[in-house]
Design a protein around this motif. Structure first.
Motif, short mmCIF file in Angstrom:
data_model
loop_
_atom_site.label_atom_id
_atom_site.label_comp_id
_atom_site.label_asym_id
_atom_site.label_seq_id
_atom_site.Cartn_x
_atom_site.Cartn_y
_atom_site.Cartn_z
N UNK A 39 60.33 -35.15 -18.02
CA UNK A 39 61.43 -34.12 -17.45
C UNK A 39 62.18 -34.68 -16.56
N UNK A 40 61.81 -35.99 -16.04
CA UNK A 40 62.58 -36.43 -15.02
C UNK A 40 63.45 -37.61 -15.51
N UNK A 41 63.41 -37.82 -16.69
CA UNK A 41 64.14 -39.14 -17.51
C UNK A 41 65.57 -39.28 -16.98
N UNK A 42 66.27 -38.00 -16.86
CA UNK A 42 67.77 -38.18 -16.57
C UNK A 42 68.05 -38.71 -15.06
N UNK A 43 67.21 -38.08 -13.98
CA UNK A 43 67.20 -38.31 -12.79
C UNK A 43 66.86 -39.72 -12.54
N UNK A 44 65.60 -40.20 -13.11
CA UNK A 44 65.13 -41.42 -13.01
C UNK A 44 66.45 -42.53 -13.60
N UNK A 45 67.00 -42.23 -14.42
CA UNK A 45 67.98 -43.22 -14.97
C UNK A 45 69.29 -43.37 -14.30
N UNK A 46 69.62 -42.16 -13.58
CA UNK A 46 70.67 -42.12 -12.86
C UNK A 46 70.24 -43.03 -11.40
N UNK A 47 68.95 -42.79 -10.91
CA UNK A 47 68.78 -43.51 -9.76
C UNK A 47 68.46 -44.99 -10.11
N UNK A 48 67.99 -45.40 -11.20
CA UNK A 48 67.86 -46.71 -11.64
C UNK A 48 69.19 -47.23 -11.72
#
Ligand SMILES: NC(=O)c1ccc[n+]([C@@H]2O[C@H](COP(=O)([O-])OP(=O)(O)OC[C@H]3O[C@@H](n4cnc5c(N)ncnc54)[C@H](O)[C@@H]3O)[C@@H](O)[C@H]2O)c1
Ligand SMILES: [Fe+2]
Length: 383
Positions: free
Chosen positions: A348-357
């Motif tokens: 469920x964190x994939x969007x936040x992870x991608x934005x941070x990366x």
């Protein structure tokens, strides 16, 4: 095109190199050290090898051992207070990347007090003064923080790791003594060793790479490729080789940057406390495949440096596959998990992870341009 190289003033290599510290302290006229380390390194009698040496020679010191893995803003600020209270005039970092990075942040904040919060140093801040002098003694063989101009701090409130890069923070002296690393458990040798391999491979294919850094990175890939398995098994020659290989990688990547593997690994460290090297290791072969078409002939050289025969005698596509397979095999041999779900990632964190990366300071160095959508897909595929 102008290229810049920044390296330690002085570095010592080899078993027993820690003894050189005593002479250096006398020559430089230092009077009192703050030794920055973590509690496990005191408990396992690793950092005490340095404090015992200081004590034997009547050299004054205090210890700050509150560093934790993926060190936080609070850890740095408490270290700054400890330095001020101690009356020290130099720093000794003893540990893996976490104590090394904390020590750099302390040294920079003391020397540049207008930066009253370490978050103000993110990226390439306009500091005026070199750090308080640092003697860096790594106890892991991976980050090469002893020779890089980077330090990585975790902002717990914002759940993000941020990278500071500043020529002013480079340790004056690095002591690469494999005896300080021998006590690492096998899993830590594996994790930190693949971090070093990732530095060498990403540094070799990063956008700013040039002949001098290529020289460091290829040599590092060769040394790490031949010694990481032995190091994990505890073979002393392998441990010694890894100590050198990771340092050589640091001489390169510190001066040219990294890429998407580090860009995607940093959020995993910030969200889940995933050990940095493990996050890199899981990502590395997949991001190599993602980048392959944007690396010219370089994967031939990587495969060759990793000891694969025939890399110069086959098609470019085959050579690229050989390089990626060699990394997959190495990961397998040293027990690296396969999927991001195995190392704590939550889907469920994939969007936040991608934005941070995407926003990570390492990502622009990647040889292939990437969007947030592409990074999101990569996290999903690797989950
Ligand atoms: N500054 C840089 O250029 C740079 C580059 C890559 C990574 N980093 C950062 O470095 C950190 C990771 O550092 P790390 O992977 O070296 O690990 P670490 O410093 O976080 O240490 C991990 C654990 O290993 C233990 N340990 C360390 N040495 C040991 C030894 N010889 N024997 C037994 N136990 C030992 C520590 O006590 C700790 O519990 C991350 O925060 C990462 O982002 C910095
Ligand atoms: Fe790294």
């Amino acid at each position: 095109m102008i290229n810049r190289m920044i390296l330690n003033e002085t570095a010592y290599f080899g078993a027993g190199a820690i003894n050189s510290i005593v002479d250096e302290i006398h020559k430089r006229g230092f009077t009192k050290a703050l030794v920055v380390t973590d509690k496990d390194l005191i408990k396992f009698s690793v950092a005490t090898r340095i404090t015992d040496l200081l004590a034997q020679h009547d050299l004054s010191f205090e210890i700050y051992d509150d560093v934790i893995p993926n060190p936080t803003v609070d850890v740095v600020h408490a270290g700054v207070d400890a330095f001020r209270r101690s009356g020290a005039d130099y720093l000794i970092a003893v540990g893996g990347g976490s104590p090394q990075d904390t020590c750099k942040a302390i040294g920079m904040m003391i020397a540049n007090p207008e930066f009253s919060d370490v978050r103000m140093l993110e990226g390439g801040a306009a500091t005026r003064n070199p750090s308080v002098p640092i003697i860096a003694v790594p106890t892991t063989s991976g980050t090469a923080a002893e020779v890089t101009i980077n330090y990585v701090i975790t902002d717990e409130e914002k759940k993000r790791k941020f990278v500071c890069y500043d020529p002013h923070d480079i340790p004056a002296i690095a002591i690469i003594d494999p005896d300080m690393m021998a006590s690492m458990p096998a899993s830590l040798k594996a994790a930190t060793g693949v971090d070093a391999l990732t530095h060498a491979i990403e540094g070799y294919i990063t956008r700013g790479a040039w002949e001098l850094t290529d020289m460091f990175h290829l040599k590092a890939i060769e040394i790490i490729g031949r010694s990481l398995r032995d190091s994990v098994k505890g073979v002393p020659a392998g441990v010694a080789d890894m100590a050198l290989g990771q340092y050589i990688a640091g001489m390169g990547f510190s001066n040219v940057g990294l890429g998407l593997v580090h860009g995607m690994a940093h959020p995993l460290g910030a969200f889940y406390g995933t050990p940095h090297g493990i996050a890199n290791a899981v990502l590395l072969p997949h991001i190599m495949a993602f980048n392959a078409e944007h690396t010219g002939e370089k994967y031939r050289a990587i495969a060759h440096a990793l000891g694969i025969e025939g890399a110069y005698a086959c098609s470019l596509a085959d050579a690229r596959a050989l390089a990626i397979d060699a990394v997959i095999t190495l990961n397998h041999d040293i027990g690296i998990p396969l999927r991001l779900r195995d190392i704590g990632m939550q889907e469920q964190d994939v969007d936040a992870l991608a934005a941070a990366a995407f926003a990570d300071v390492c990502t622009p160095g990647n040889p292939r341009e990437c969007s947030v959508e592409m990074i999101r897909s990569l996290y999903r595929e690797l989950f």
